[in-house]
Design an enzyme around this catalytic site. Structure first.
Site, PDB file in Angstrom:
ATOM      1  N   ARG A 280      -1.408   5.769  14.408  1.00 21.25           N
ATOM      2  CA  ARG A 280      -0.257   5.310  15.187  1.00 21.25           C
ATOM      3  C   ARG A 280      -0.608   5.241  16.659  1.00 21.25           C
ATOM      4  O   ARG A 280      -1.230   6.154  17.176  1.00 21.25           O
ATOM      5  CB  ARG A 280       0.909   6.291  15.050  1.00 21.25           C
TER       6      ARG A 280
ATOM      7  N   ARG B 108       0.840  -1.196   0.000  1.00 20.42           N
ATOM      8  CA  ARG B 108       0.000   0.000   0.000  1.00 20.42           C
ATOM      9  C   ARG B 108       0.872   1.241   0.000  1.00 20.42           C
ATOM     10  O   ARG B 108       2.013   1.205   0.402  1.00 20.42           O
ATOM     11  CB  ARG B 108      -0.927  -0.006   1.224  1.00 20.42           C
TER      12      ARG B 108
ATOM     13  N   LYS C  77       2.840  -7.427  12.456  1.00 22.30           N
ATOM     14  CA  LYS C  77       2.048  -7.561  11.223  1.00 22.30           C
ATOM     15  C   LYS C  77       2.304  -8.914  10.568  1.00 22.30           C
ATOM     16  O   LYS C  77       3.445  -9.293  10.325  1.00 22.30           O
ATOM     17  CB  LYS C  77       2.427  -6.420  10.275  1.00 22.30           C
TER      18      LYS C  77
HETATM   19  C1  BTN Z   1       0.354  -3.783   2.467  1.00 20.78           C
HETATM   20  O1  BTN Z   1       1.113  -2.856   2.142  1.00 20.78           O
HETATM   21  O2  BTN Z   1       0.123  -4.064   3.635  1.00 20.78           O
HETATM   22  C2  BTN Z   1      -0.314  -4.600   1.376  1.00 20.78           C
HETATM   23  C3  BTN Z   1       0.604  -5.658   0.853  1.00 20.78           C
HETATM   24  C4  BTN Z   1      -0.005  -6.510  -0.235  1.00 20.78           C
HETATM   25  C5  BTN Z   1       1.004  -7.489  -0.797  1.00 20.78           C
HETATM   26  C6  BTN Z   1       0.370  -8.449  -1.750  1.00 20.78           C
HETATM   27  S1  BTN Z   1       1.408  -9.826  -2.125  1.00 20.78           S
HETATM   28  C7  BTN Z   1       0.299 -10.326  -3.357  1.00 20.78           C
HETATM   29  C8  BTN Z   1      -0.154  -9.077  -4.072  1.00 20.78           C
HETATM   30  N1  BTN Z   1       0.771  -8.709  -5.108  1.00 20.78           N
HETATM   31  C9  BTN Z   1       1.378  -7.558  -4.870  1.00 20.78           C
HETATM   32  O3  BTN Z   1       2.225  -7.016  -5.617  1.00 20.78           O
HETATM   33  N2  BTN Z   1       0.951  -7.045  -3.696  1.00 20.78           N
HETATM   34  C10 BTN Z   1      -0.044  -7.898  -3.098  1.00 20.78           C
END
Ligand code: BTN
Length: 321
Positions: A318, A120, A185
């Site tokens: 936070r 994200r 996390k």
């Molecule tokens: C976050 O930032 O918390 C979200 C992470 C999401 C990662 C997943 S892995 C599968 C899918 N492909 C990606 O490139 N991102 C999501």
């Protein structure tokens, strides 16, 4: 994994001679030796037993489409277009390519590793080979972008449901859609949207990243957990976890399409890791106590002057103490 066929042969944990492996794979013994070296460079723990051959010492958790589909409620697997890749830039990007190419069925993409995993807010999602789950699904909604309010929270509830069904204790959700365990996390969800291909038809790419076997994480700047860390006695299978998550998402989506976010508020709220905690938002302009989400899925902070809703993407919450 370039040496996947070799690892599959070794995955029974027995000692295999170089000659037998070479014959089965139709290559020379020298080629087998090179593959063994490459597999070890990629992290496989293979012992060389003098005069006898090679033995895989640690268990490998190979991705296997048939084993993923085994975990999905009967009949549903026919709706899916499942692709399991060795390596990809991003499983979300691959789902977008499949939608654009007109793939039939619900595109579901998994990969053993991602070279440009997306997190994200433009962050990189570390995606080491063989360690974690990288899974994306292409979901279709009717009624325009307006029907999607709360969807990312719904996906969080679906992932939490799947993990709890697999026996993971104390699964928490951090607004808007991080999956948490008590020590950090565990995973995250990246929701990306495709433009309306037809009037009112919206394509959502739901990308789920979940730490499964990971025991080290270079470049991760926050407390993190993995299923192996939290439940070290369980023999985690990425195929089984993927099947359970796909199934839970397929349970949640029709309910969300029919009734919207309402039915998901309570299941989200009961896993809210911020509930009752001191929080700050908007760079410290808002300070108060977390008090859950409203009907639209906005997070709310109870301040001294009243309850302030904060929107997804607007801020990051936070814990201040
Ligand atoms: C976050 O930032 O918390 C979200 C992470 C999401 C990662 C997943 S892995 C599968 C899918 N492909 C990606 O490139 N991102 C999501």
């Amino acid at each position: 994994m370039k040496s996947k066929a070799l690892i599959e042969l070794l995955s029974d944990g027995q000692v295999h001679s170089g000659a037998a492996l070479a014959e089965k794979l139709g290559v020379s013994r020298t080629a087998i030796w090179k593959q063994i070296r490459r597999a070890m460079d990629e992290g496989a723990d293979i012992a060389t037993i003098r005069g006898r051959g090679y033995q895989l010492v640690s268990r490998v958790d190979l991705l296997d489409p048939a084993a993923v589909l085994d975990g999905i409620a009967s009949g549903r697997e026919e709706e899916l277009a499942l692709t399991v890749l060795d390596e990809v830039d991003s499983t979300n990007a691959e789902v977008i390519r499949q939608i654009t190419a007109g793939t039939r069925g619900i595109p579901v993409v998994m990969a053993d590793c991602q070279t440009s995993g997306r997190g994200r807010r433009g962050r990189v999602w570390q995606s080491p080979r063989g360690e974690n789950l990288y899974l994306s699904m292409g979901l279709t909604f009717h009624g325009g972008f307006g029907v999607l309010d709360g969807l990312s929270l719904v996906l969080g509830v679906a992932v939490a449901n799947a993990l709890e069904r697999l026996g993971v204790p104390e699964v928490g959700l951090k607004w808007p859609n991080d999956i948490f365990l008590p020590n950090g996390k565990l995973g995250g969800i990246l929701v990306e949207l495709q433009g309306e291909l037809e009037e009112g038809v919206v394509q959502v790419i739901a990308g789920i990243g979940l730490n499964v076997h990971m025991s080290r994480a270079e470049g991760v700047d926050q407390p993190w957990s993995s299923l192996a860390r939290a439940c070290p006695n369980v023999d985690w299978s990425r195929n089984q976890i993927a099947g359970a998550i796909i199934d839970a998402v397929l349970d949640a989506v029709p309910l969300f399409s029919d009734v919207g976010f309402a039915d998901f508020r309570e299941p989200w709220q009961r896993r809210d890791i911020f509930m009752g905690k001191p929080l700050q938002a908007r760079g410290g302009d808002v300070e108060g106590v977390g008090c859950g989400i409203d009907d639209a899925g906005n997070y709310q902070i109870r301040t001294q002057t009243g309850t302030v809703p904060v929107r997804a993407g607007e801020i990051s919450l936070r814990v201040v103490s």
